[in-house]
Design an enzyme around this catalytic site. Structure first.
Site, PDB file in Angstrom:
ATOM      1  N   GLY A  46      46.452  31.892  33.079  1.00  0.00           N
ATOM      2  CA  GLY A  46      45.531  33.183  33.424  1.00  0.00           C
ATOM      3  C   GLY A  46      45.154  32.992  34.876  1.00  0.00           C
ATOM      4  O   GLY A  46      45.228  31.958  35.552  1.00  0.00           O
ATOM      5  N   GLN A  51      40.675  35.162  42.181  1.00  0.00           N
ATOM      6  CA  GLN A  51      41.337  33.982  42.730  1.00  0.00           C
ATOM      7  C   GLN A  51      42.443  34.218  43.567  1.00  0.00           C
ATOM      8  O   GLN A  51      42.960  33.358  44.220  1.00  0.00           O
ATOM      9  CB  GLN A  51      41.917  33.311  41.632  1.00  0.00           C
ATOM     10  CG  GLN A  51      40.950  33.026  40.365  1.00  0.00           C
ATOM     11  CD  GLN A  51      41.564  32.309  39.140  1.00  0.00           C
ATOM     12  OE1 GLN A  51      41.863  32.897  38.017  1.00  0.00           O
ATOM     13  NE2 GLN A  51      41.880  30.723  39.236  1.00  0.00           N
ATOM     14  N   CYS A  89      41.642  25.159  36.207  1.00  0.00           N
ATOM     15  CA  CYS A  89      41.491  26.285  36.937  1.00  0.00           C
ATOM     16  C   CYS A  89      42.412  26.120  38.024  1.00  0.00           C
ATOM     17  O   CYS A  89      42.390  25.280  38.876  1.00  0.00           O
ATOM     18  CB  CYS A  89      40.012  26.627  37.253  1.00  0.00           C
ATOM     19  SG  CYS A  89      40.036  28.141  38.153  1.00  0.00           S
ATOM     20  N   LEU A  90      43.293  27.198  38.314  1.00  0.00           N
ATOM     21  CA  LEU A  90      44.089  27.222  39.810  1.00  0.00           C
ATOM     22  C   LEU A  90      43.041  27.281  41.021  1.00  0.00           C
ATOM     23  O   LEU A  90      43.512  26.902  42.131  1.00  0.00           O
ATOM     24  CB  LEU A  90      45.051  28.385  39.758  1.00  0.00           C
ATOM     25  CG  LEU A  90      46.009  28.394  38.635  1.00  0.00           C
ATOM     26  CD1 LEU A  90      46.878  29.676  38.876  1.00  0.00           C
ATOM     27  CD2 LEU A  90      46.839  27.236  38.812  1.00  0.00           C
ATOM     28  N   HIS A 131      37.296  32.698  29.833  1.00  0.00           N
ATOM     29  CA  HIS A 131      37.361  31.872  31.301  1.00  0.00           C
ATOM     30  C   HIS A 131      37.853  32.969  32.434  1.00  0.00           C
ATOM     31  O   HIS A 131      36.970  32.911  33.554  1.00  0.00           O
ATOM     32  CB  HIS A 131      38.422  30.847  31.328  1.00  0.00           C
ATOM     33  CG  HIS A 131      38.628  30.066  32.800  1.00  0.00           C
ATOM     34  ND1 HIS A 131      38.652  28.810  32.727  1.00  0.00           N
ATOM     35  CD2 HIS A 131      39.248  30.566  33.628  1.00  0.00           C
ATOM     36  CE1 HIS A 131      38.921  28.508  33.857  1.00  0.00           C
ATOM     37  NE2 HIS A 131      39.466  29.460  34.541  1.00  0.00           N
ATOM     38  N   GLU A 132      38.794  33.864  32.276  1.00  0.00           N
ATOM     39  CA  GLU A 132      39.031  34.818  33.501  1.00  0.00           C
ATOM     40  C   GLU A 132      38.109  35.737  33.571  1.00  0.00           C
ATOM     41  O   GLU A 132      37.588  36.382  34.584  1.00  0.00           O
ATOM     42  CB  GLU A 132      40.466  35.498  33.049  1.00  0.00           C
ATOM     43  CG  GLU A 132      41.601  34.473  32.890  1.00  0.00           C
ATOM     44  CD  GLU A 132      41.598  33.587  34.233  1.00  0.00           C
ATOM     45  OE1 GLU A 132      41.354  33.951  35.073  1.00  0.00           O
ATOM     46  OE2 GLU A 132      42.126  32.376  33.840  1.00  0.00           O
ATOM     47  N   HIS A 135      35.448  34.781  35.845  1.00  0.00           N
ATOM     48  CA  HIS A 135      35.413  34.727  37.175  1.00  0.00           C
ATOM     49  C   HIS A 135      35.167  36.265  37.770  1.00  0.00           C
ATOM     50  O   HIS A 135      34.992  36.261  39.085  1.00  0.00           O
ATOM     51  CB  HIS A 135      37.265  34.847  37.437  1.00  0.00           C
ATOM     52  CG  HIS A 135      37.639  33.248  37.637  1.00  0.00           C
ATOM     53  ND1 HIS A 135      37.189  32.582  38.585  1.00  0.00           N
ATOM     54  CD2 HIS A 135      38.683  32.551  36.794  1.00  0.00           C
ATOM     55  CE1 HIS A 135      37.718  31.150  38.301  1.00  0.00           C
ATOM     56  NE2 HIS A 135      38.874  31.537  37.439  1.00  0.00           N
TER      57      HIS A 135
HETATM   58 ZN    ZN Z   1      39.704  29.916  36.692  1.00  0.00          ZN
END
Ligand code: ZN
Length: 171
Positions: A46, A51, A89-90, A131-132, A135
């Site tokens: 995701g 991000q 998470c990236l 989660h996304e 963000h």
């Molecule tokens: Zn993340």
């Protein structure tokens, strides 16, 4: 298309509330495709606009062996049940934690052409969407952990981040 650069926590605009998207069409579709490519290049499932430095309400996701999804201005309308699962998470490379999420959610969003999407999601996909969507509201998964665990994880991240910035390790 060149890949987008990942923003590493706590850099901007990760802690900011992202703006709604009002312009739909081919340019937005290209951004979504580029975000998916960037996500795949980093083995993610995701990715949200903030991000990649874009403070707008766009997320992309793809579960293994499933079709990719792009959700514009996503809203979680209903939540049901609770489930604890491990997340990474990236934007917080090499950091993992156990996060409680709703097991099932009802979602409303738009596609890149501005068509409305309404669906239910459960399990892993529901976790990714939660989660996304976090963000887009300036929240990262460690914000859901108890304060001591959060602090420890952020200290680990500081060291990893320093190594990444020094070019010593990949993400
Ligand atoms: Zn993340």
């Amino acid at each position: 298309m060149p890949l987008l650069n990942l923003v590493i926590y706590p850099d901007e605009p990760l802690q900011r509330v992202a703006r709604p998207i009002t312009v739909f069409g081919p340019e937005l579709e290209r951004l979504a495709q580029n975000m998916l490519e960037t996500m795949h290049a980093h083995d993610g499932v995701g990715l949200a606009g903030p991000q990649v430095g874009i403070s707008k309400r766009i997320i992309v996701l793809q579960e293994p062996d499933k079709e990719p999804k792009c959700l514009i201005n996503p809203e979680i309308l209903e939540e049901d049940g609770k489930e604890i699962g491990e997340e990474g998470c990236l934007s917080l490379p090499q950091i993992f934690g156990e996060v409680e999420r709703a097991r099932r959610i009802a979602v409303r969003a738009y596609d890149t052409m501005g068509r409305i999407l309404e669906f239910e999601s459960k399990g892993f996909e529901a976790r990714i969407i939660q989660h996304e969507t976090d963000h887009l509201n300036g929240i990262v998964f460690v914000d859901h952990l108890d304060i001591l665990t959060r602090q420890t994880k952020l200290q680990e991240l500081e060291q990893i981040r320093a190594q990444i910035l020094a070019g010593n390790v990949g993400r």
